[in-house]
Enzyme design. Structure first.
Site, PDB file in Angstrom:
ATOM      1  N   CYS A  51      -7.684   4.394  -2.698  1.00  0.00           N
ATOM      2  CA  CYS A  51      -6.754   3.519  -1.976  1.00  0.00           C
ATOM      3  C   CYS A  51      -5.401   4.188  -1.763  1.00  0.00           C
ATOM      4  O   CYS A  51      -4.661   3.820  -0.850  1.00  0.00           O
ATOM      5  CB  CYS A  51      -6.580   2.195  -2.717  1.00  0.00           C
ATOM      6  SG  CYS A  51      -6.005   2.376  -4.410  1.00  0.00           S
ATOM      7  N   ARG A  53      -4.936   7.805  -1.679  1.00  0.00           N
ATOM      8  CA  ARG A  53      -4.958   9.168  -1.140  1.00  0.00           C
ATOM      9  C   ARG A  53      -6.322   9.506  -0.547  1.00  0.00           C
ATOM     10  O   ARG A  53      -7.346   8.960  -0.948  1.00  0.00           O
ATOM     11  CB  ARG A  53      -4.582  10.192  -2.208  1.00  0.00           C
ATOM     12  CG  ARG A  53      -5.596  10.395  -3.294  1.00  0.00           C
ATOM     13  CD  ARG A  53      -5.158  11.470  -4.299  1.00  0.00           C
ATOM     14  NE  ARG A  53      -3.964  11.085  -5.031  1.00  0.00           N
ATOM     15  CZ  ARG A  53      -2.806  11.757  -4.977  1.00  0.00           C
ATOM     16  NH1 ARG A  53      -2.699  12.856  -4.245  1.00  0.00           N
ATOM     17  NH2 ARG A  53      -1.763  11.354  -5.667  1.00  0.00           N
ATOM     18  N   SER A 109       0.337  10.621  -9.215  1.00  0.00           N
ATOM     19  CA  SER A 109      -0.121   9.253  -8.972  1.00  0.00           C
ATOM     20  C   SER A 109       1.049   8.309  -8.751  1.00  0.00           C
ATOM     21  O   SER A 109       2.183   8.589  -9.160  1.00  0.00           O
ATOM     22  CB  SER A 109      -0.955   8.756 -10.155  1.00  0.00           C
ATOM     23  OG  SER A 109      -2.117   9.537 -10.301  1.00  0.00           O
ATOM     24  N   GLN A 120     -12.035   9.180 -10.530  1.00  0.00           N
ATOM     25  CA  GLN A 120     -12.289   9.228  -9.085  1.00  0.00           C
ATOM     26  C   GLN A 120     -12.590  10.656  -8.630  1.00  0.00           C
ATOM     27  O   GLN A 120     -13.455  10.880  -7.771  1.00  0.00           O
ATOM     28  CB  GLN A 120     -11.083   8.652  -8.341  1.00  0.00           C
ATOM     29  CG  GLN A 120     -10.931   7.154  -8.544  1.00  0.00           C
ATOM     30  CD  GLN A 120      -9.545   6.637  -8.162  1.00  0.00           C
ATOM     31  OE1 GLN A 120      -8.567   7.395  -8.136  1.00  0.00           O
ATOM     32  NE2 GLN A 120      -9.448   5.351  -7.876  1.00  0.00           N
ATOM     33  N   MET A 193      -2.258 -11.350 -12.761  1.00  0.00           N
ATOM     34  CA  MET A 193      -1.607 -10.872 -13.988  1.00  0.00           C
ATOM     35  C   MET A 193      -2.410 -11.291 -15.216  1.00  0.00           C
ATOM     36  O   MET A 193      -2.571 -10.515 -16.163  1.00  0.00           O
ATOM     37  CB  MET A 193      -0.187 -11.432 -14.077  1.00  0.00           C
ATOM     38  CG  MET A 193       0.729 -10.976 -12.973  1.00  0.00           C
ATOM     39  SD  MET A 193       1.394  -9.339 -13.300  1.00  0.00           S
ATOM     40  CE  MET A 193       2.936  -9.770 -14.058  1.00  0.00           C
TER      41      MET A 193
END
Length: 450
Positions: A51, A53, A109, A120, A193
């Site tokens: 999401c 890169r 990141s 990933q 949350m």
């Protein structure tokens, strides 16, 4: 080296979410053959698409490789390459290697030190291997990236402290209670949350999770995800004495929990400590609750301070991590350069093995037939001799090639010395003529040759 490493990509710094969505390659899990095919100068390829890169790692030949990749990428998404170009960065050679090591170590990141990116990357590599689009260079680079990431996590604290509100909330609870397996927690509210907090609580080994939500069905849905128990919102204060940790995030306009309510709860708990974390805005819990004995109350501002303090600590650790990345990039660079030596080393062994086999055949013709085991023993002996004869010269070549910029001179000299390119011998008339001294690389033995 006739092949070079390229990384062509975009990320959360160079492109907003709409652009990242437009050019994402998640639909073709790393790649389908039609997206980035091998050929056109591309001999190896791995694609990472998350999401935040998209990065296309390539080993190939030619200055036009980045443009080729850019065009294929844009075409795969039904877009013109010029629409993609403004958002793209291109890393080449060791800069590409250092970038990958930085990404794998979670130093690039959105949340510094987050662990998801390594998983990933492993998925992207696994997919590329399954599609047979990797070879020696990218295989070695990816395994080194995983090793570097592990070293960064082992030798630095870049990922050791909470940097999300939900995670910080659970970390605070852990500081108060220590081991969590004997304690029960209640989530008041069932939003994002609360879901994140439940995940962290479960990872910390909390004994049980209760969920109280105004919409019981949503509370039930969340509770099922974590093997917890949903309770009716009206039963909140009836069940509170059973729990030790309360995390509230309802988004109500007025306080849900007041000090007088908790006084009654504490009496029923025989004053055993309770830990309240209020991550709602406006606040769910009356601040006066914090004045009660054996009650610990933290609100979102307290947690933000913890998060910022931890982020600052991570940034300090990131400096150590970057030093590791630079050092490991240099190590990989030496290996990469040593690939230029491989054809010469292979040729040296091949030439010597060929000579050894010829001499073995001559010997066998002279001494007559031998049994199979004797012949195998002779062949094994010759192979061992060939390896030992070449060990020191090859070690010398590798050392000089890694240490000096003029490494190609050593390759050229070795090829001439062993006549690996089958150059014709000097004519007879020149054999007795004094030869000029060759321009040997510094450090080579035998500076004077007659």
């Amino acid at each position: 080296m006739d092949q070079e490493i390229f990384i062509i990509g975009l990320n959360h710094r160079t492109a907003d979410v709409e652009v990242r969505e437009k050019f994402a390659l998640t639909g073709c899990t790393s790649l389908e053959p039609a997206v980035i095919p091998l050929g056109n100068g591309i001999s190896e390829v791995i694609i990472l698409s998350t999401c935040n890169r998209v990065e296309i790692m390539v080993a190939g030949r030619g200055d036009d490789v980045p443009d080729t990749v850019l065009s294929l990428w844009a075409n795969a998404r039904g877009q013109h390459p010029e629409e993609l170009r403004p958002y793209v960065y291109i890393h080449r050679g060791l800069a590409a290697v250092e970038h990958l090591f930085t990404v794998a170590s979670s130093l690039d990141s959105m949340v510094l030190g987050e662990p998801q990116i390594l998983g990933q990357l492993k998925d992207a590599y696994r997919d590329a291997v399954a599609r047979n689009t990797t070879r020696v260079i990218l295989n070695r680079m990816m395994h080194k990236a995983f090793s570097v990431a592990k070293r960064v996590r082992t030798e630095t604290a870049v990922a050791s402290s909470a940097v999300s509100i939900s995670y910080a909330a659970v970390e605070l609870a852990k500081r108060i209670f220590g081991e969590m397996n004997e304690y029960k927690a209640m989530l008041i509210g069932a939003g994002e949350m609360a879901e994140l907090a439940a995940t962290h609580l479960l990872n910390c080994g909390v004994n049980k999770i209760y969920v109280a939500n105004r919409t019981f069905e949503r509370g039930l849905e969340l509770a099922k995800q974590f093997d917890g128990e949903a309770i009716l919102f009206e039963e909140l204060f009836t069940r509170l004495p059973e729990v030790d940790i309360v995390i509230s995030s309802t988004g109500a306009q007025q306080a849900v929990i007041r000090a007088k309510d908790i006084r009654d709860v504490l009496k029923r708990r025989k004053n055993r400590p309770m830990f309240f974390i209020d991550i709602a805005v406006p606040r769910d819990i009356d601040p006066d609750v914090n004045n009660l004995d054996n009650v610990y109350l933290y609100d979102i501002d307290d947690l933000k301070e913890v998060v910022e303090e931890n982020l600052s600590h991570r940034r300090e650790e990131a400096a150590k991590a970057k030093a590791i990345v630079r050092s490991e990039t240099e190590v990989f660079g030496r290996w990469l350069r040593s690939l230029d030596l491989q054809p010469t080393i292979v040729d040296m062994y091949s030439r010597s093995t060929e000579i050894a086999q010829e001499e073995l055949l001559k010997t066998l013709r002279r001494i007559g037939p031998v049994d199979e085991s004797t012949q195998k023993a002779l062949e094994a002996m010759l192979n061992a001799v060939v390896k030992k004869i070449h060990h020191e010269p090859i070690c010398f070549l590798k050392r000089r090639y890694e240490e000096e910029d003029s490494g190609q001179r050593y390759i050229d000299f070795a090829r001439r010395m062993f006549n690996l390119d089958n150059e014709p011998e000097q004519p007879e008339a020149h054999k007795n003529r004094k030869r000029p001294q060759p321009d040997l690389p510094a450090g080579c033995p035998g500076k004077t040759i007659l």
